[in-house]
Design an enzyme around this catalytic site. Sequence first.
Site, PDB file in Angstrom:
ATOM      1  N   SER A 150      18.856 -15.753 -27.914  1.00  0.00           N
ATOM      2  CA  SER A 150      18.014 -15.654 -26.733  1.00  0.00           C
ATOM      3  C   SER A 150      17.736 -17.059 -26.184  1.00  0.00           C
ATOM      4  CB  SER A 150      16.732 -14.908 -27.099  1.00  0.00           C
ATOM      5  OG  SER A 150      16.010 -14.559 -25.963  1.00  0.00           O
ATOM      6  N   ASP A 176      22.005  -4.799 -25.040  1.00  0.00           N
ATOM      7  CA  ASP A 176      21.102  -5.859 -24.559  1.00  0.00           C
ATOM      8  C   ASP A 176      21.132  -5.895 -23.034  1.00  0.00           C
ATOM      9  OD1 ASP A 176      19.740  -8.187 -23.966  1.00  0.00           O
ATOM     10  OD2 ASP A 176      20.874  -9.457 -25.348  1.00  0.00           O
ATOM     11  N   HIS A 191      18.070  -6.205 -26.910  1.00  0.00           N
ATOM     12  CA  HIS A 191      18.071  -7.649 -27.095  1.00  0.00           C
ATOM     13  C   HIS A 191      17.626  -8.040 -28.505  1.00  0.00           C
ATOM     14  CE1 HIS A 191      17.877 -11.800 -25.857  1.00  0.00           C
ATOM     15  NE2 HIS A 191      16.605 -11.887 -26.150  1.00  0.00           N
TER      16      HIS A 191
END
Lengths: 402, 272
Positions: free
Chosen positions: A176, A342, A375
């Site tokens: 991320s 995601d 995610h």
Amino acid sequence: MKRASQKKYDPPESPRSVGWTKSQTVRLIPPGAPWRLESGGVLRAVEVEYETYGELNRARNNAVLVLHALSGDAHVAGWDAEAEARGRRWRLRKPGWWDEVVGPGKALDTRRFFVICSNVLGGCYGTTGPRSINPETGRRYGLSFPRVTVGDWVRLQARLLDHLGIERLHGVVGGSLGGQQAIEWAMAFPDRVERCIVLAASPRLSAQGLAFNAVGRFAIMNDPKFAGGDYEDGQGPNAGLAAARMLAHITYLSEKGMHHKFGRRLRNGRRADFGFGVEFEVESYLEYQGRTFVERFDADAYLYITRAMDYYDCAESWGGGDLARACRRVRAKILVVSFSSDWLYPPAHCKEFALQLCRAGKPVSYVEVPSTLGHDAFLVETEAVGGLISSFFAPGASEVSA
Amino acid sequence: MKRSRVPDACALRYCAVGEIAAALEPRLRNADAETLRRWLREQARSSAKAAPARWQDAWIEREIPAGAKVLDLGCGGGELLSRLMREKKVRGQGVEIDPAAVMRCVALDVPVLQSDLDDGLQGFADGRFDFVILEETVQTLRHPLRVLNEMLRVGRHGIVSFPNFGYWRVRLALALEGRMPVTERLPYRWHDTPNIHLFTLRDLLDWADEAGVRIVRGYSLVEGEVRPLSAEDNLRAEEALLVLARRRGARKERQGAAARRAGDRRREDGGR
């Protein structure tokens, strides 16, 4: 309650745990040598809190830098020996955020690698940030703290490496916002990184991602307790921060994942009571996420870090807007990993980045891990991610090549 | 058509078989049914001599010079690229759709992109690679021609290997059994095969001709041995391996086509 607490953690005495950990703090920008940030702001004193696991070898070539995400911290693995003393009681309940991946004999093997992670500038875990005291005024910075960027974070991490006597990293890895730091490392310091793993991240956040961050900040800044960012510790905009976290948490899951995990079940199997309280399990889960987040995170830091996430665009920083040009800077071997469900950093965006690197003539690998966990998968799909990390950082170690 | 005028099924069979037999052994031309039957029994007892496992790899390695830039489309677990990178210092890049195979590539330190070839190679710039390999892959693609053309766009040379559906044992199996052949090289049944676009050597050569593609070199696997491609191999070769390149002028032709698309109106077709 069905919480993450059902997970089995390696206790500190386990041979697979790095055991009890203590963070270290170093003053990297001494007073008298002001440091200019990308935003134009200047900091006159910067401290960095970091943790390390394993040993730096004689050749100093086994260091791996782990880069934490938005709400992460330098406490990657093991059990914080000072959790009580330093008022970080949430760390009594569980080990570091990537304990399943980092440790002796684990995917990122601390018997082999010297693992480093530092808290980002502008955060709330010991590294200088908006809740630190401004040496010039003797008061908290609050929103007078200069705006920070991913580029600033990475330059500060490079100074930490200088301090530790590490010229070149064997690897960088992050997911991320941590993955964006990994990208930044490969572009800002191409000669200092050998291998780079980018998990669930792309060169910039989408408009949808910007939108979610904006709503999160709106919730914080419009909480009456926000007080222009100048609130007392513990008296801040907790409702706003919890709302921001709840919203963000939705973006970390997927429609399918949520359905599997909660469906439309009512809490404790009760009947609907036609109230406005927490009734559905999914509500209960989000409410829990919001509530526990305010115990361990700071609203000002949330503003600074999400802004850094918004601004990040390596094509702008390193290619004058041209991603292909930015990619040509890279010297590291890069592994880009996306997760099929995601939607914050969708696979298509991650793949496009990998293709850009390929077009620039760089050796690059791209893997899409099938997952319904959204995610969050970069943290939860530890088996797939761990396998990729161990084989990419130590190729041939687990297998005799054919 | 009256039923009585339909040739006897048996005669039909021997007609097809007779053609194949005669092509393989001239003495069988116009042989009687009994001779053919005997010949068939002999063939049924024998089977093709086994080829060395992944025989193509060794020949591909010979074709590729040291230090070349190589793209392997459908690279599987990356074994070939890994060896090329180690022994010939090539700059290798793989593309593979199967996640488990992709993981094996990563473990071998072979750069690999997990991608579906049928989605195209838009990600790759023109002429970026010296060699592009399609080993035992073309017949599994949904859009084989698109990928073959793309191969010669991103690479100066293409190397293609494939099972030849024109191979005589395949033809015999189809003619005699009337079922999709299951052989050592084509071990799947009709419904579980990844080979959705089976073709013959001749089919591929026809395409090359039409597409302005030159066969730089060719090899075929005949009775377990690899030999230079020859005229009757559409019948004899179990598998083939071709090194391809755009014919001189063909590239210009393509560029011309691009220019036409850009608004420059010139004559329709360059020189087929």
